[in-house]
Write an enzyme that holds these catalytic residues in place. Structure first.
Site, short mmCIF file in Angstrom:
data_model
loop_
_atom_site.label_atom_id
_atom_site.label_comp_id
_atom_site.label_asym_id
_atom_site.label_seq_id
_atom_site.Cartn_x
_atom_site.Cartn_y
_atom_site.Cartn_z
N LYS A 82 0.86 -1.18 0.00
CA LYS A 82 0.00 0.00 0.00
C LYS A 82 0.90 1.23 0.00
CE LYS A 82 -4.10 1.95 2.19
NZ LYS A 82 -3.64 3.34 2.23
N CYS B 209 -20.44 33.73 17.28
CA CYS B 209 -19.12 33.33 17.76
C CYS B 209 -18.10 33.51 16.64
CB CYS B 209 -19.14 31.87 18.21
SG CYS B 209 -17.54 31.26 18.78
#
Length: 790
Positions: free
Chosen positions: A154, A474
């Site tokens: 991989k 916020c």
């Protein structure tokens, strides 16, 4: 050779005595650049540019090369020499400033012909063994023999999809979300391993070839040595460096990086007749494609384990970095029968080697506020290299995780990268606490938002996570949302990154020199809601917001001889710095931002839905909603229905949790203001209907189960969706038809018990073509099987 490092099919041989550099069309021969008379330089330069451009176009775009490699290289070399001697002649459209054919350097979003999937990961040999036994059992249950396994490394690289038409590379794209990737054709053309033209003649007229782009281990060491020698910081790891190299806007910069590629699969493959994955690899090799030398076909589970053990011992002796082993069913017909889930193939798995672990000091635990208000603690550590990259921060998820791990600020902790990707604090090294007790302190979760000061609380009773409920005002939540809406999964606005989002949404805080060197934003910025973002677009009639960007200032550290001085000054972020001779004007990046916002208005509906920052609604759910409803208005109408929750939850890819999140989000007044403002600014809130495909399944819900003779499960679902139907995963009283192939099981039984029409593939194709009026119901036992293929 400047065009292709592999074989180049010439259209004519070079007769004896022919002077290299003579165009068969009759152009002048190549001459030495330094002997061109001064008065003829510009004329010769123009001839060379035109000729090289013509050859490039013929080679890349027209599939009809006009010159041999030798002839082309001589002309190209002369052009380079002439530009070196006369740099004033060089323009952006010179062939030396371009790589490959006539393609855009912008990363346009492009759809893959066949979807690119992720791999299912397992992290222990026991999990791998269970997966292999389960997969083999599924094969044998369908009447197949015990599978052979193709085992391979991989690669720790970047997945890329190469599209060849008639043997010529016409497009290269990153995997993206599996359906849509970034067009990186221009940059991929610089990778010597990748042929611009396939060898031989036995390839399909259209084929997608998948693989991994990487930087080899030795090449990475050499690259970093060169960076250090040049007085620059070295790169952290090969994978990120490869990905960043491939995403350079200037392909000439990509060409400087030592990128390589190994291919490992094929996507769209009509007309390809190979029987196995390994046979496909050899075919790819015969086409001139680079395949990995590290693969092996084995018959038994012990042989798979031997392969894993061998490369576990030699993982640092390879051409490239790896993060595991991939195991695939080698037989392609068996792969097709096993099919895919919505995310991964059922015929392949990735075994991840145990992550590398290191010790480092936990300097502090702080919290960050996300775009949906979730407050997450994270550890700040003495920087340390682990699994090939330097790590200084790691998430701690929530306060309960901090407590469960038993870590104290000041501890020496075990740090690892789970799956070699995500930094994780495992826990403290208890033996190293002795004698250091006075240096340690417990983390206390803050009670108020570090950005706006609002008291924190769980969103619902019983929730572990705490949130800042001040979602509208916020500042840090707004920053996160603006950065998110501009991201690759949202509107994909390249010029609006996180730093720009922060500059738009917050003001400059105190002088960092008086704040411990920390640059901390404070207060509101020029944008106080994401509803205003498209007011910056070039075509927006009111220019006041664009003009207001001139007032946006950020702190920058003063530097001397490339080094920080510890002193800071406020500089304009979006505008140039005024001088005695030049006024402050929008920077090139800012001008690009204005234009890109206009382009973003035409993005498809699913991207708009992602950009709205609705909790739980990512690309998968957004695509499902866009396919089902087609417009924001239609979604809002559906939300008004008495059974809205049930309707939304039944949309394939949505479900009950997302349905509830949608309802809650659309009930908020200021959320509606965002939609209204974007619509007023010209953002498309509906997808255009493709009239080329008849909507024969409008209003129908269809379930596909079992294995069909010629259509894969994914192909059948795509056919349903593109014709206006819903491809559902379970059978209910609302199901219109069930399409059943071999090995259909409980779904078929349930359909029969409810009296729902059942179709074989032939009946399904009839339904696709003509709708329900002419589709024949198939009730015979031929569609039934003894098991279920889910």
């Amino acid at each position: 050779m400047n065009r292709d490092s592999h074989d180049f099919e010439e259209t004519a041989s070079n007769p004896a005595g022919k002077t290299p550099g003579i165009d068969p069309g009759g152009t002048a021969p190549v001459v030495s650049a330094d002997t061109v008379p001064a008065g003829a330089v510009r004329e010769r330069y123009g001839e060379l540019v035109d000729q090289v451009q013509k050859y490039r176009a013929a080679y890349y775009n027209d599939d009809a090369p006009l010159a041999s490699d030798a002839e082309f290289d001589l002309l190209y070399s002369e052009l380079e020499k002439l530009e070196a001697l006369h740099p004033e002649l060089v323009t952006g459209d010179s062939p030396t400033q371009q790589v490959g054919g006539d393609v855009s350097v912008a990363f346009a979003a492009v759809d893959h012909l066949a979807r690119m999937y992720s791999l299912e990961d397992v992290f222990s040999l026991e999990e791998l063994e269970a997966w292999l036994v389960r997969a083999a059992g599924s094969v044998e249950k369908q009447g197949g023999k015990a599978p052979q396994w193709l085992t391979e490394l991989k690669i720790d690289g970047l997945a890329v999809n190469l599209l060849y038409r008639d043997g010529v590379l016409v497009r290269a794209a990153t995997r993206g979300d599996g359906t849509t990737g970034e067009d990186v054709t221009h940059n991929v053309a610089t990778i010597k391993d990748i042929p611009q033209r396939l060898h031989g003649e036995n390839f399909p007229s259209e084929v997608e070839i998948r693989g991994e782009v990487f930087i080899g281990a030795k090449d990475f060491v050499a690259l970093n040595e060169a960076m250090v020698a040049a007085g620059k910081a070295p790169y952290a790891n090969p994978r990120n460096t490869a990905a960043g190299s491939l995403r350079q806007k200037d392909a000439a910069e990509t060409a400087k990086r030592p990128l390589s590629m190994f291919v490992h699969g094929i996507g769209a493959r009509e007309g390809l007749s190979t029987a196995t994955q390994s046979e496909t690899y050899e075919l790819l090799k015969s086409w001139g494609m680079p395949i990995s030398p590290y693969y092996k076909v084995v018959d038994t589970l012990p042989e798979v384990m031997d392969f894993i053990a061998h490369y576990g011992e030699h993982r640092h002796d390879l051409i490239h970095e790896i993060d595991g082993i991939v195991v695939k069913v080698d037989d392609l017909e068996t792969q097709r029968a096993l099919g895919h889930t919505s995310r991964v193939p059922r015929w392949s798995v990735a075994y991840k080697y145990p992550p590398e672990e290191v010790h480092t000091k936990l300097l502090d635990i702080q919290v960050q506020v996300g775009r949906t208000g979730r407050v997450t603690p994270f550890g700040i550590m003495e920087p340390v290299k682990v699994a090939g990259s330097e790590v200084a921060r790691a998430t701690l998820h929530n306060q309960d995780v901090v407590k469960a791990k038993g870590v104290l600020i000041g501890d020496i902790v075990v740090l690892r990268k789970a799956g070699d990707v995500i930094p994780e604090i495992v826990g403290p090294v208890m033996a190293l606490r002795e004698g250091r007790e006075d240096e340690l302190r417990e983390f206390i979760m803050p009670t108020h938002c570090p950005s706006c000061g609002t008291e924190l609380a769980p969103a619902k009773e019983g929730d572990i996570d705490i949130r800042c409920p001040n979602t509208k005002s916020c500042p840090i939540q707004l920053t996160e949302r603006v950065a998110h809406l501009a991201g690759r999964g949202g509107f994909d606005i390249e010029a609006l990154g996180y730093e720009a989002a922060m500059a738009l949404t917050t003001g400059p805080g105190p002088d960092p020199a008086e704040n411990g060197g920390v640059i901390a934003p404070a207060g509101a910025g020029v944008i106080t809601s994401e509803a205003q973002v498209f007011g910056l677009s070039e075509s927006y009639p009111d220019a006041s917001l664009r003009e207001e960007l001139a007032t946006v200032m950020v702190w920058r550290e003063k530097r001397s001889k490339g080094q920080g001085t510890g002193k800071f000054e406020l500089n304009p972020y979006f505008y140039t710095k005024a001088t005695a001779k030049k006024p402050s004007v929008p920077s090139k990046t800012t001008e690009k931002l204005f234009k890109e916002l206009d382009k973003a208005k035409s993005q498809p509906l699913w991207r708009v839905l992602v950009a709205l920052s609705i909790r739980h609604v990512g690309p998968t759910a957004s695509r499902a909603l866009a396919t089902r409803y087609g417009s924001i208005n239609a979604i809002q109408e559906a939300l008004q229905a008495p059974d809205a929750r049930e309707q939304l939850a039944n949309v394939d890819g949505v479900g009950a949790i997302i349905a509830e999140a949608l309802i809650e989000w659309f009930e908020v007044d200021w959320h509606q203001e965002i939609i209204a403002a974007w619509a007023e600014a010209g953002v498309l809130m509906a997808d255009a209907v493709d009239e080329s495909t008849p909507r024969t399944l409008e209003g129908l819900t269809i379930v596909v189960t079992g294995t069909l003779p010629t259509l894969s499960r994914d192909e059948a679902k795509e056919a349903i969706i593109t014709r206006g139907g819903k491809a559902a995963g379970s059978v209910s009283k609302n199901t219109s038809y069930v399409v059943a192939g071999e090995a259909a099981g409980s779904k078929l039984d349930k359909a029969e018990s409810l009296g729902i029409p059942v179709l074989d593939e032939e009946g399904f194709l009839e339904l696709l073509a003509n709708g329900p009026a002419t589709a024949e119901t198939e009730d015979s036992d031929e569609t039934a099987g003894t098991g279920e293929q889910n």
